[in-house]
Design a protein around this motif. Structure first.
Motif, mmCIF file in Angstrom:
data_model
loop_
_atom_site.group_PDB
_atom_site.id
_atom_site.type_symbol
_atom_site.label_atom_id
_atom_site.label_comp_id
_atom_site.label_asym_id
_atom_site.label_seq_id
_atom_site.Cartn_x
_atom_site.Cartn_y
_atom_site.Cartn_z
ATOM 1 N N GLY A 135 5.743 -2.368 0.871
ATOM 2 C CA GLY A 135 5.151 -3.053 2.012
ATOM 3 C C GLY A 135 3.684 -2.772 2.257
ATOM 4 O O GLY A 135 3.119 -3.279 3.222
ATOM 5 N N LYS A 136 3.028 -1.985 1.396
ATOM 6 C CA LYS A 136 1.610 -1.672 1.565
ATOM 7 C C LYS A 136 0.835 -2.128 0.347
ATOM 8 O O LYS A 136 1.325 -2.044 -0.777
ATOM 9 C CB LYS A 136 1.410 -0.171 1.790
ATOM 10 C CG LYS A 136 -0.040 0.214 2.052
ATOM 11 C CD LYS A 136 -0.192 1.688 2.399
ATOM 12 C CE LYS A 136 -1.649 2.039 2.647
ATOM 13 N NZ LYS A 136 -1.843 3.464 3.031
ATOM 14 N N THR A 137 -0.398 -2.594 0.575
ATOM 15 C CA THR A 137 -1.232 -3.094 -0.510
ATOM 16 C C THR A 137 -2.156 -2.000 -1.031
ATOM 17 O O THR A 137 -2.840 -1.324 -0.252
ATOM 18 C CB THR A 137 -2.062 -4.294 -0.046
ATOM 19 O OG1 THR A 137 -1.189 -5.329 0.418
ATOM 20 C CG2 THR A 137 -2.909 -4.845 -1.196
ATOM 21 N N TYR A 138 -2.170 -1.843 -2.351
ATOM 22 C CA TYR A 138 -3.012 -0.856 -3.032
ATOM 23 C C TYR A 138 -3.839 -1.559 -4.091
ATOM 24 O O TYR A 138 -3.599 -2.723 -4.428
ATOM 25 C CB TYR A 138 -2.144 0.209 -3.719
ATOM 26 C CG TYR A 138 -1.227 0.976 -2.810
ATOM 27 C CD1 TYR A 138 -1.644 2.136 -2.171
ATOM 28 C CD2 TYR A 138 0.082 0.546 -2.598
ATOM 29 C CE1 TYR A 138 -0.795 2.853 -1.347
ATOM 30 C CE2 TYR A 138 0.943 1.251 -1.765
ATOM 31 C CZ TYR A 138 0.491 2.403 -1.143
ATOM 32 O OH TYR A 138 1.336 3.100 -0.319
ATOM 33 N N VAL A 165 -3.900 3.136 -5.943
ATOM 34 C CA VAL A 165 -4.985 3.800 -5.232
ATOM 35 C C VAL A 165 -5.079 3.256 -3.809
ATOM 36 O O VAL A 165 -5.097 2.030 -3.592
ATOM 37 C CB VAL A 165 -6.323 3.614 -5.966
ATOM 38 C CG1 VAL A 165 -7.488 4.174 -5.147
ATOM 39 C CG2 VAL A 165 -6.273 4.295 -7.331
ATOM 40 N N ASP A 166 -5.126 4.159 -2.831
ATOM 41 C CA ASP A 166 -5.257 3.780 -1.428
ATOM 42 C C ASP A 166 -6.587 3.058 -1.216
ATOM 43 O O ASP A 166 -7.659 3.584 -1.531
ATOM 44 C CB ASP A 166 -5.196 5.039 -0.555
ATOM 45 C CG ASP A 166 -5.127 4.718 0.919
ATOM 46 O OD1 ASP A 166 -6.143 4.239 1.475
ATOM 47 O OD2 ASP A 166 -4.084 4.965 1.544
ATOM 48 N N ARG A 174 0.146 6.736 -5.231
ATOM 49 C CA ARG A 174 1.385 6.817 -6.016
ATOM 50 C C ARG A 174 1.040 6.792 -7.495
ATOM 51 O O ARG A 174 0.048 6.192 -7.911
ATOM 52 C CB ARG A 174 2.317 5.631 -5.692
ATOM 53 C CG ARG A 174 2.805 5.593 -4.258
ATOM 54 C CD ARG A 174 3.843 6.656 -3.974
ATOM 55 N NE ARG A 174 5.120 6.413 -4.620
ATOM 56 C CZ ARG A 174 6.060 5.627 -4.123
ATOM 57 N NH1 ARG A 174 5.856 4.964 -2.992
ATOM 58 N NH2 ARG A 174 7.219 5.481 -4.755
ATOM 59 N N ASN A 175 1.873 7.424 -8.281
ATOM 60 C CA ASN A 175 1.745 7.447 -9.738
ATOM 61 C C ASN A 175 3.160 7.293 -10.283
ATOM 62 O O ASN A 175 3.969 8.219 -10.186
ATOM 63 C CB ASN A 175 1.115 8.763 -10.187
ATOM 64 C CG ASN A 175 0.809 8.798 -11.660
ATOM 65 O OD1 ASN A 175 0.959 7.813 -12.368
ATOM 66 N ND2 ASN A 175 0.381 9.957 -12.139
ATOM 67 N N GLY A 190 5.406 9.905 -8.407
ATOM 68 C CA GLY A 190 4.608 10.880 -7.679
ATOM 69 C C GLY A 190 3.912 10.264 -6.481
ATOM 70 O O GLY A 190 3.397 9.142 -6.559
ATOM 71 N N THR A 191 3.901 10.982 -5.365
ATOM 72 C CA THR A 191 3.228 10.549 -4.142
ATOM 73 C C THR A 191 2.188 11.596 -3.764
ATOM 74 O O THR A 191 2.485 12.792 -3.731
ATOM 75 C CB THR A 191 4.237 10.392 -2.989
ATOM 76 O OG1 THR A 191 5.216 9.415 -3.351
ATOM 77 C CG2 THR A 191 3.537 9.930 -1.711
ATOM 78 N N PHE A 192 0.965 11.156 -3.463
ATOM 79 C CA PHE A 192 -0.122 12.058 -3.097
ATOM 80 C C PHE A 192 -0.503 11.849 -1.634
ATOM 81 O O PHE A 192 -0.515 10.720 -1.147
ATOM 82 C CB PHE A 192 -1.359 11.790 -3.959
ATOM 83 C CG PHE A 192 -1.125 11.933 -5.426
ATOM 84 C CD1 PHE A 192 -1.246 13.161 -6.053
ATOM 85 C CD2 PHE A 192 -0.784 10.828 -6.200
ATOM 86 C CE1 PHE A 192 -1.028 13.297 -7.409
ATOM 87 C CE2 PHE A 192 -0.560 10.952 -7.559
ATOM 88 C CZ PHE A 192 -0.681 12.189 -8.158
#
Length: 205
Positions: A135-138, A165-166, A174-175, A190-192
């Motif tokens: 639900g979020k755009t990166y 990339v935020d 996220r990776n 992975g979440t940063f």
């Protein structure tokens, strides 16, 4: 301790080639993350042995608190704290104990090579533009690399790595790695996140 030693390298995934080279943008995003005061990496790794869940808190250049749990086959959570070249572990809530100096040195060197220093591989990423995840755009980037199989052989298979990339912070959020033959199955997720005010101190023994 072996799982902890191996898991620390998860931040430095190597890759092969992709269609278009946007590697500098990905490298810049990870460089910005490394320049932050503190950050957290939460990871799920799936292989033939089960699912490993890991949380790494980093205060660069030389402090880390890591927690690792296995879905099956492990006695409980494993923790490690690294501070200024010394390390302590807590295996299955048995209590904290300082680890041998040579092992602590190895962990500190791994952290330096895979987290503190810029990566030495020649990863090439394809620009994906705006992508939506949960639900979020990166801003998305993708590469294809060789992934060693988890069946005990030395064979490899193709894996797809996508970095999200935020758009506001300019850091990786996220990776995610999937197998090319099974794009819906995540073998690495992975979440940063930035952790303002985070402090990592030696445990009380």
């Amino acid at each position: 301790m072996r799982n902890i030693a191996l898991a620390i390298s998860a931040l430095a995934l190597t890759s092969a080639s992709a269609a278009a080279d946007c590697s500098s943008e990905v490298n810049d995003a990870f460089a910005k993350l490394r320049k932050s005061a503190a950050f957290r990496m939460e990871t799920k790794i799936a292989n033939s042995a089960g699912t490993l869940t890991m949380s790494n808190d980093y205060v660069l250049p030389n402090r880390m608190h890591q927690s690792v749990t296995m879905e099956t086959g492990a006695p409980g959570k494993m923790e490690m704290i690294l501070v200024d070249g010394k390390a302590w572990s807590n295996q299955a809530n048995a209590g904290w104990a300082e680890v041998p100096a040579d092992f602590a040195t190895k962990i500190a060197q791994q952290m330096k090579e895979t987290v503190v220093d810029a990566p030495k591989d020649e990863s090439k990423y394809e620009c994906l533009g705006d992508v939506t995840l949960d639900g979020k755009t990166y801003t998305g980037y993708r590469t294809v690399r060789d992934q060693q199989k988890t069946d005990g052989t030395n064979a490899t298979e193709k894996a797809i790595q996508t970095v999200y990339v935020d758009k506001d912070l300019g850091i990786p959020a996220r990776n995610i790695v999937t197998l090319e033959k099974a794009p819906d199955k995540r073998i690495f997720d992975g979440t940063f996140s930035l952790q303002e005010g985070l402090k990592i101190e030696p445990p009380k023994l």
